[in-house]
Enzyme design. Structure first.
Site, short mmCIF file in Angstrom:
data_model
loop_
_atom_site.label_atom_id
_atom_site.label_comp_id
_atom_site.label_asym_id
_atom_site.label_seq_id
_atom_site.Cartn_x
_atom_site.Cartn_y
_atom_site.Cartn_z
N GLU A 244 0.81 -1.23 0.00
CA GLU A 244 0.00 0.00 0.00
C GLU A 244 0.84 1.27 0.00
O GLU A 244 0.33 2.33 -0.35
CB GLU A 244 -0.98 0.01 1.17
CG GLU A 244 -0.33 0.31 2.50
CD GLU A 244 -1.24 1.07 3.46
OE1 GLU A 244 -2.34 1.48 3.05
OE2 GLU A 244 -0.84 1.25 4.60
N ASN A 245 2.10 1.16 0.42
CA ASN A 245 2.94 2.37 0.44
C ASN A 245 4.14 2.26 -0.50
O ASN A 245 5.17 2.90 -0.27
CB ASN A 245 3.39 2.66 1.88
CG ASN A 245 2.23 3.05 2.76
OD1 ASN A 245 1.32 3.73 2.31
ND2 ASN A 245 2.24 2.59 4.00
N ASN B 218 -5.28 1.24 4.02
CA ASN B 218 -6.02 2.50 4.07
C ASN B 218 -5.58 3.48 2.98
O ASN B 218 -6.30 4.41 2.65
CB ASN B 218 -5.89 3.15 5.45
CG ASN B 218 -4.46 3.28 5.91
OD1 ASN B 218 -3.71 2.29 5.92
ND2 ASN B 218 -4.05 4.47 6.29
N HIS B 219 -4.38 3.28 2.40
CA HIS B 219 -3.92 4.16 1.32
C HIS B 219 -4.11 3.53 -0.06
O HIS B 219 -3.50 3.98 -1.03
CB HIS B 219 -2.44 4.52 1.51
CG HIS B 219 -2.18 5.30 2.76
ND1 HIS B 219 -2.87 6.44 3.09
CD2 HIS B 219 -1.30 5.10 3.79
CE1 HIS B 219 -2.43 6.91 4.25
NE2 HIS B 219 -1.48 6.11 4.69
N HIS C 160 -5.18 -5.25 8.15
CA HIS C 160 -4.48 -3.96 8.10
C HIS C 160 -5.13 -3.06 9.14
O HIS C 160 -6.23 -2.54 8.92
CB HIS C 160 -4.62 -3.40 6.68
CG HIS C 160 -3.66 -2.31 6.39
ND1 HIS C 160 -2.35 -2.54 6.01
CD2 HIS C 160 -3.80 -0.97 6.43
CE1 HIS C 160 -1.75 -1.38 5.81
NE2 HIS C 160 -2.59 -0.41 6.07
N HIS D 77 0.24 -2.49 8.72
CA HIS D 77 -0.13 -1.08 8.87
C HIS D 77 0.73 -0.31 9.87
O HIS D 77 1.05 0.84 9.62
CB HIS D 77 -1.61 -0.88 9.24
CG HIS D 77 -1.98 0.56 9.48
ND1 HIS D 77 -2.01 1.48 8.45
CD2 HIS D 77 -2.30 1.24 10.61
CE1 HIS D 77 -2.37 2.68 8.95
NE2 HIS D 77 -2.53 2.56 10.26
N HIS E 156 3.84 -0.79 10.81
CA HIS E 156 5.23 -0.67 10.35
C HIS E 156 6.28 -1.18 11.34
O HIS E 156 7.47 -1.13 11.03
CB HIS E 156 5.59 0.78 9.99
CG HIS E 156 4.81 1.37 8.87
ND1 HIS E 156 5.32 2.32 8.01
CD2 HIS E 156 3.54 1.16 8.46
CE1 HIS E 156 4.40 2.67 7.13
NE2 HIS E 156 3.31 1.98 7.38
FE LIG Z 1 -1.72 1.54 6.30
#
Ligand SMILES: [Fe+2]
Length: 236
Positions: free
Chosen positions: A15-16, A43-44, A127, A152, A154
């Site tokens: 997602e990132n 979420n991203h 997540h 999520h 990290h």
């Molecule tokens: Fe996230």
């Protein structure tokens, strides 16, 4: 690493991937081309608008199943493994701070039933911000899925274990990215925003890049896990 670890199927949370926020079609294709079998999001997921049509078309990239029903893409897919089995991959979003359209607990039983109708091997990427939500989902699914892996936050947690009925669980698989940072962001920028309360444009940090994740061994017939081991490998 895939060959070294004799991995039959590899799933990443991407997602990132796009410089710290969201993912683009080009990056998803690059990850899949390097030997990744499926990509989960979070979420991203929809930050890069060009990813929408790609998600609609892809059977390899899943976004949270409890996102809005009008969102592009899907929350469950089934991908082939190199040993001839198939892995179902489910992505769900926790509620704390992340504002999913519905609670993951409303949807998860139906998703797991659909997945296990296809294959006994089921991975759930939960997540979520709250450790309690991740632990509760894992305990709820214990004995019904192969693994519940948290993402999520990290920061890799030290609780990887196989639950009593055979579901592997870790609260957070950690971050593949720069660890000389505030969860991936240049420390000075993150600190300045927190100290001043002023808007600060974040930039992805560069130092101490590590690959983090988990390796799960399971019985392909029953789908139950035998072991889960956290990985934390310097990338150079
Ligand atoms: Fe996230």
């Amino acid at each position: 690493m895939r060959a070294e670890l004799a991995v039959d199927v590899c799933v990443v949370n991407g997602e990132n991937a796009a410089d710290g926020i969201g993912i683009t079609p080009r990056l998803a294709d690059r990850m899949l081309a390097t030997g990744v079998d499926a990509i989960t999001l979070g979420n991203h997921a929809f930050r890069r608008t060009e990813i929408g049509p790609y998600l609609d078309a892809s059977d390899r990239v899943v976004r949270p199943a409890n996102a809005s029903s009008s969102a592009p893409g899907r929350g469950l897919t089934v991908v082939p493994a190199s040993n001839g089995t198939r892995l179902a991959v489910i992505n769900v979003l926790g509620s704390l701070f992340l504002h999913p359209a519905t609670s993951m607990f409303e949807l998860i039983d139906g998703l797991v039933d659909t997945a296990t109708g296809e294959t006994p091997l089921v991975l759930v990427d939960v997540h979520a911000e709250a450790t309690s939500e991740k632990a509760a989902l894992a305990r709820w699914l214990d004995g019904r899925v192969t693994a519940v892996v948290g993402t999520h936050t990290h920061v890799q947690t030290s609780d990887a274990c196989v639950l009593p009925r055979g579901t592997a669980f870790v609260t957070d698989a950690g971050m593949t990215g720069p660890h000389d940072s505030v969860i991936g962001v240049e420390s000075e920028l993150a600190i300045r925003r927190m100290r001043t309360g002023m808007p600060v444009r974040f930039a992805t940090a560069q130092g101490d890049v590590r690959i983090e994740g988990v390796v799960i061994d399971c019985d392909p017939k029953s789908g139950r896990a035998k072991s889960i081991e956290a990985l934390r490998v310097p990338f150079s």
